[in-house]
Design an enzyme around this catalytic site. Structure first.
Site, mmCIF file in Angstrom:
data_model
loop_
_atom_site.group_PDB
_atom_site.id
_atom_site.type_symbol
_atom_site.label_atom_id
_atom_site.label_comp_id
_atom_site.label_asym_id
_atom_site.label_seq_id
_atom_site.Cartn_x
_atom_site.Cartn_y
_atom_site.Cartn_z
ATOM 1 N N ASN A 9 0.796 -1.072 0.008
ATOM 2 C CA ASN A 9 0.019 0.125 -0.015
ATOM 3 C C ASN A 9 0.862 1.077 0.021
ATOM 4 O O ASN A 9 1.492 1.611 1.183
ATOM 5 C CB ASN A 9 -1.122 -0.066 1.270
ATOM 6 C CG ASN A 9 -1.695 1.372 1.382
ATOM 7 O OD1 ASN A 9 -1.889 2.159 0.499
ATOM 8 N ND2 ASN A 9 -2.320 1.348 2.473
ATOM 9 N N LYS A 11 0.130 4.254 -0.253
ATOM 10 C CA LYS A 11 -0.741 5.350 0.351
ATOM 11 C C LYS A 11 -0.454 6.541 -0.683
ATOM 12 O O LYS A 11 -0.237 6.524 -1.756
ATOM 13 C CB LYS A 11 -0.123 5.771 1.732
ATOM 14 C CG LYS A 11 -0.279 4.285 2.352
ATOM 15 C CD LYS A 11 -0.117 4.764 4.203
ATOM 16 C CE LYS A 11 -0.367 3.294 4.615
ATOM 17 N NZ LYS A 11 -0.026 3.328 6.286
ATOM 18 N N HIS A 93 -9.677 1.460 4.580
ATOM 19 C CA HIS A 93 -8.355 1.749 5.273
ATOM 20 C C HIS A 93 -8.734 2.529 6.446
ATOM 21 O O HIS A 93 -9.451 3.500 6.475
ATOM 22 C CB HIS A 93 -7.285 2.105 4.503
ATOM 23 C CG HIS A 93 -6.024 1.978 5.169
ATOM 24 N ND1 HIS A 93 -5.422 3.133 5.927
ATOM 25 C CD2 HIS A 93 -4.762 1.097 4.930
ATOM 26 C CE1 HIS A 93 -4.247 2.757 6.557
ATOM 27 N NE2 HIS A 93 -3.924 1.807 5.725
ATOM 28 N N GLU A 95 -6.872 5.007 7.653
ATOM 29 C CA GLU A 95 -6.714 6.432 7.190
ATOM 30 C C GLU A 95 -7.687 6.975 6.405
ATOM 31 O O GLU A 95 -8.137 8.295 6.583
ATOM 32 C CB GLU A 95 -5.481 6.445 6.378
ATOM 33 C CG GLU A 95 -4.220 6.136 7.362
ATOM 34 C CD GLU A 95 -2.919 5.629 6.711
ATOM 35 O OE1 GLU A 95 -2.737 5.416 5.611
ATOM 36 O OE2 GLU A 95 -1.892 5.225 7.298
ATOM 37 N N GLU A 164 -5.550 -4.671 10.444
ATOM 38 C CA GLU A 164 -4.769 -3.636 10.664
ATOM 39 C C GLU A 164 -4.801 -2.830 11.864
ATOM 40 O O GLU A 164 -5.671 -1.793 11.869
ATOM 41 C CB GLU A 164 -4.663 -2.589 9.425
ATOM 42 C CG GLU A 164 -4.192 -3.210 8.217
ATOM 43 C CD GLU A 164 -3.729 -2.355 7.117
ATOM 44 O OE1 GLU A 164 -2.612 -2.779 6.790
ATOM 45 O OE2 GLU A 164 -4.085 -1.100 6.904
ATOM 46 N N GLY A 170 2.468 2.548 10.721
ATOM 47 C CA GLY A 170 3.276 3.427 10.500
ATOM 48 C C GLY A 170 4.048 3.687 11.850
ATOM 49 O O GLY A 170 4.775 4.673 12.002
ATOM 50 N N SER A 210 3.077 -2.052 10.449
ATOM 51 C CA SER A 210 4.563 -2.090 10.759
ATOM 52 C C SER A 210 5.487 -3.572 10.441
ATOM 53 O O SER A 210 6.024 -3.874 11.131
ATOM 54 C CB SER A 210 4.892 -1.899 12.163
ATOM 55 O OG SER A 210 4.498 -0.451 12.488
HETATM 56 P P1 PGA Z 1 2.726 0.429 7.615
HETATM 57 O O1 PGA Z 1 1.292 0.474 7.088
HETATM 58 O O2 PGA Z 1 3.188 -0.955 7.080
HETATM 59 O O3 PGA Z 1 3.475 1.408 7.157
HETATM 60 O O4 PGA Z 1 2.812 0.235 9.094
HETATM 61 C C1 PGA Z 1 0.356 -0.554 6.620
HETATM 62 C C2 PGA Z 1 -0.847 -0.044 6.246
HETATM 63 O O5 PGA Z 1 -1.647 1.105 6.621
HETATM 64 O O6 PGA Z 1 -1.515 -0.859 5.327
#
Ligand code: PGA
Length: 250
Positions: A9, A11, A93, A95, A164, A170, A210
């Site tokens: 992803n 983003k 997601h 976000e 998630e 992140g 992560s």
């Molecule tokens: P990350 O994000 O691996 O940077 O923690 C995962 C995600 O939001 O899909």
């Protein structure tokens, strides 16, 4: 058995110059033995799909609108993503749930739109730290799954679910392997209760938050973990490749 899937992803990261990472990934995984998907910013989908025409790597998107077309300035319909070369789409997601106040009912209508357009939905679910700390994790995941899945009769087209935890995205923090296993077992059981064990077993259940080269193998050894949804570590071939290799060896 669910197919194993390593999904990236990107983003809101990446320009056309960064597609060299995509072609490097394709060169490193000509016969990967697991599914690989890269969910790119919409601006890169068409060019990446063209470049990867002869690669097993799937190009995906990160969101779609629930309508097929119309007066929705700035939005992109599932069919348009498909036309650009996307085969997958991330939905719900955290976000997007946070930045755009997306609720389960909207995510459900996006999922229906994605299926109609022939896209494979990667549905994201996950608890906040406050929900984890107050023992509401499984309740929250259950609500999100029930809210996003329309009918109890049939499994939506090629459904993938990514667990998630919001607090792990992140941040460099991950749940314990026991905590990941608990949620993944719960999700599998929940799908089994809805659709029967055979269909439930066919749904790839990804862990996301992560995931790095250093923790991927341990996470992939957890029961009912069929792969990962990877953010930061999917941006560079050198980081994503070892995660894919760990999955193929799991
Ligand atoms: P990350 O994000 O691996 O940077 O923690 C995962 C995600 O939001 O899909």
């Amino acid at each position: 058995m669910a197919r194993k899937l390593a999904a990236g992803n990107w983003k809101m990261n990446g320009n056309r110059a960064d597609l060299d990472q995509v072609t490097a990934l394709a060169a490193a995984h000509r016969d990967p033995g697991v599914d690989i998907s890269l969910c790119l910013p919409a601006t890169l989908i068409s060019e990446a799909a063209t470049q990867l025409a002869n690669s097993p790597i799937i190009i995906g998107a990160q969101d779609c609108h629930s309508a097929q077309s119309g007066a929705h300035t700035g939005d992109i319909a599932a069919q348009q993503l498909s036309d650009a070369g996307a085969r997958d789409v991330i939905l719900g997601h955290s976000e997007r749930r946070i930045d755009h106040d997306e609720k389960d009912a909207l995510i459900r209508s996006k999922l229906i739109a994605a299926c109609k357009a022939g896209l494979r939905p990667i549905l994201c679910v996950g608890e906040s730290l406050a929900e984890r700390d107050s023992n509401q994790t499984l309740e929250r995941i259950g609500t999100q799954i029930d809210g996003a899945l329309e009918s109890r009769d049939s499994l939506p087209c090629g459904l993938v679910i990514a667990y998630e935890p919001i607090w792990a995205i992140g941040t460099g923090r991950t749940p314990s392997l026991e905590q990941i296993g608990e949620v993944h077992d719960f999700m599998r059981d929940k799908l089994g209760a809805r659709y029967g064990d055979e269909d439930a077993d066919s749904v790839p259940l990804l862990y996301g938050g992560s995931v790095k080269p250093g923790n991927a193998a341990d996470i992939f050894a957890v029961s009912n973990v069929d792969g990962a949804l990877v953010g930061g570590a999917s941006l560079k071939e050198a980081d994503f490749s070892p995660i894919i290799t760990a999955l193929s060896m799991s």
